[in-house]
Scaffold this active site. Structure first.
Site, PDB file in Angstrom:
ATOM      1  N   GLU A 165      53.766  -3.057  58.572  1.00 41.24           N
ATOM      2  CA  GLU A 165      52.920  -4.255  58.716  1.00 41.24           C
ATOM      3  C   GLU A 165      51.485  -4.058  58.240  1.00 41.24           C
ATOM      4  OE1 GLU A 165      53.270  -5.597  62.774  1.00 41.24           O
ATOM      5  OE2 GLU A 165      55.376  -6.139  62.527  1.00 41.24           O
ATOM      6  N   GLU A 348      62.363  -5.104  62.628  1.00 37.96           N
ATOM      7  CA  GLU A 348      61.898  -5.507  63.964  1.00 37.96           C
ATOM      8  C   GLU A 348      62.236  -6.971  64.173  1.00 37.96           C
ATOM      9  OE1 GLU A 348      57.753  -4.963  64.961  1.00 37.96           O
ATOM     10  OE2 GLU A 348      57.692  -2.980  64.056  1.00 37.96           O
TER      11      GLU A 348
HETATM   12  O1  IFM Z   1      54.611  -4.029  69.018  1.00 35.82           O
HETATM   13  C1  IFM Z   1      54.493  -4.576  67.738  1.00 35.82           C
HETATM   14  C2  IFM Z   1      54.824  -3.555  66.679  1.00 35.82           C
HETATM   15  O2  IFM Z   1      54.041  -2.415  66.797  1.00 35.82           O
HETATM   16  C3  IFM Z   1      54.612  -4.133  65.307  1.00 35.82           C
HETATM   17  N1  IFM Z   1      55.305  -5.405  65.179  1.00 35.82           N
HETATM   18  C4  IFM Z   1      55.145  -6.377  66.200  1.00 35.82           C
HETATM   19  C5  IFM Z   1      55.402  -5.763  67.567  1.00 35.82           C
HETATM   20  C6  IFM Z   1      55.215  -6.812  68.664  1.00 35.82           C
HETATM   21  O3  IFM Z   1      53.922  -7.293  68.653  1.00 35.82           O
END
Ligand code: IFM
Length: 441
Positions: A165, A348
């Site tokens: 990210e 994710e």
């Molecule tokens: O916890 C975070 C993660 O570190 C990166 N993506 C989003 C998740 C939730 O906010």
């Protein structure tokens, strides 16, 4: 929806990150990172810290056992740069590498494919002191760190993700100051941080590829379809600007070797000759993190005159994020259309809810189960329509340190009691386990 069968060989599992779960911040020669500094400056909303977090540094065998018992065949974790090279550049800390060596062997013994991410936000503080992602000085050290880690682990870890990210790091860490290192540098700060992460990623990919063959190389980007809050021309233009910043700088840079035309003028003093070629790389696998659509509106006073509008949704998570599984389908379909359908996996996807522990000790997180089920259905629809999706890793295996929110937001499919560090699988764990074991929804 009728019963769905996912493709053979589909990757099932969960993701975590070093800073959010490991704890042991002072153990075995680890150096300080920007999040240590940010927390010490009292910037964590619930006053907690990641000093212990889930104590995964010591309890990793138990966490691997949980994944094995769930029937997961893949796990994305991140490697803490400050454990491996405590000052960010220079001396290598053998004990830091030893930890990941043990973890990888444990995963392989359990039949779980280790998918390593090199950078999930724990930038060594000395590098931040030298300018962090605002400058180019960090690019060489990142490539060197990638070399050091892969020399030790690439005989066993085949999947390497460079960043996690970069857009979130740039916007929240350098633009609006809600994440470490807490800068409020606005538009130019955001674009510089994005561009320099893109360059570091390109350098690391080349550094690894020069020394190893047969690896699956990629990166992880948080992609969210951007939609305008209304049909007003200024909202439509705002959503397009946000799409360029959030989605297109990382994607177009890596996959097309270009700066999004909408941002060419704003980035003209940041981009140097040769940068676009240095950023572009034919990766093997892209990790996509999806949480919700972004409904944006024109609002002066924010970077790019854009801010979050009202999503008009009937379901929200405990983060206040709208629940929009259709957005995941749209994202995958649009990605296929725009970028030629390269291989992706969901790196994710998940939700924080205000879990309660019932009198019998169980966590019946029905909302999280529903969230996962709805998003898996969206993935299945996308696959049926030809999208090249190789796996689904939920966020997250464990409740963990949710950055500026501290320990107060629980994303895990396994509950962590932060007093005793006891792990308790939730209903969502059993749900995902059932899907992973059968390949059916
Ligand atoms: O916890 C975070 C993660 O570190 C990166 N993506 C989003 C998740 C939730 O906010």
């Amino acid at each position: 929806m009728a019963a769905v069968t996912f493709p053979a060989g589909f990757l099932w599992g969960a993701s975590t990150s070093s800073y959010q779960i490991e704890g042991a911040l002072d153990a075995d020669g680890r150096g300080p990172c920007v999040w240590d500094t940010f927390a010490a400056a009292d910037k964590i909303q619930d006053g907690s810290s990641a000093a212990t977090a889930c104590d995964h540094y010591h309890r990793w065998p138990e966490d691997i056992a949980l994944m094995k018992q769930a029937g997961f065949n893949a796990y994305r974790f991140s490697i803490a740069w400050p454990r491996v090279i405590p000052a960010g550049s220079g001396a290598v800390n053998a004990k830091g590498l030893d930890f990941y060596d043990r973890l990888v062997d444990g995963l392989l013994d359990a039949g779980i494919r280790p998918m390593a991410c090199l950078y999930h936000w724990d930038l060594p503080q000395p590098l931040e002191d030298g300018g962090g992602w605002q400058g180019r000085e960090v690019i060489g050290p990142f490539a060197e760190y990638a070399r050091v880690v892969t020399r030790r682990l690439a005989d066993r870890v085949k999947d390497w993700m460079m960043l996690n990210e970069p857009n979130v790091v740039a916007i929240f860490g350098y633009g609006v100051g809600e994440h470490a290192p807490g800068h409020t540098l606005g538009e130019q700060g955001i674009l510089k941080a994005l561009h320099h992460q893109n360059l570091a990623q390109g350098a690391a990919l080349r550094a690894i590829a020069a020394e190893h063959s047969g690896l699956t190389l990629g990166t992880v980007i948080n992609l969210q379809p951007c939609r305008a809050e209304s049909g007003r021309p200024e909202d439509i233009a705002a959503a397009a600007r946000w799409d360029a910043v959030w989605n297109r700088v990382p994607l177009d840079g890596l996959l097309r070797g270009r700066i999004p035309p909408l941002l060419a003028e704003a980035m003209k003093d940041i981009v140097k000759p040769g940068d676009e070629e240095a950023i572009r790389y034919p990766i093997d696998l892209l990790g996509i993190n999806y949480y919700s659509r972004m409904t944006m509106k024109h609002e002066a006073g924010h970077p790019f005159d854009v801010w979050w509008g009202d999503a008009h949704c009937d379901r929200y998570t405990f983060m206040g994020w709208p629940v929009q599984p259709d957005g995941l389908y749209d994202l995958l379909a649009e990605f296929k259309r725009d970028y030629g359908n390269p291989a992706v996996f969901i790196a994710e996807n998940g939700a924080a809810y205000d879990d309660t522990v019932d009198a019998d000790g169980q966590i019946r997180d029905a909302e999280r189960v529903r969230f996962l089920k709805d998003h898996l259905e969206a993935v299945a629809r996308a696959i049926a329509d030809g999208c090249n999706v190789k796996g689904y890793l939920c966020w997250s295996l464990l409740d963990n340190f949710e950055w500026a929110f501290g320990l107060s937001k629980r994303f895990g499919i396994v509950r962590v009691d932060y007093d005793t560090l006891k792990r308790t699988p939730k209903d969502s764990y059993r749900f995902l386990s059932q899907v992973a074991k059968t390949g059916r929804l």
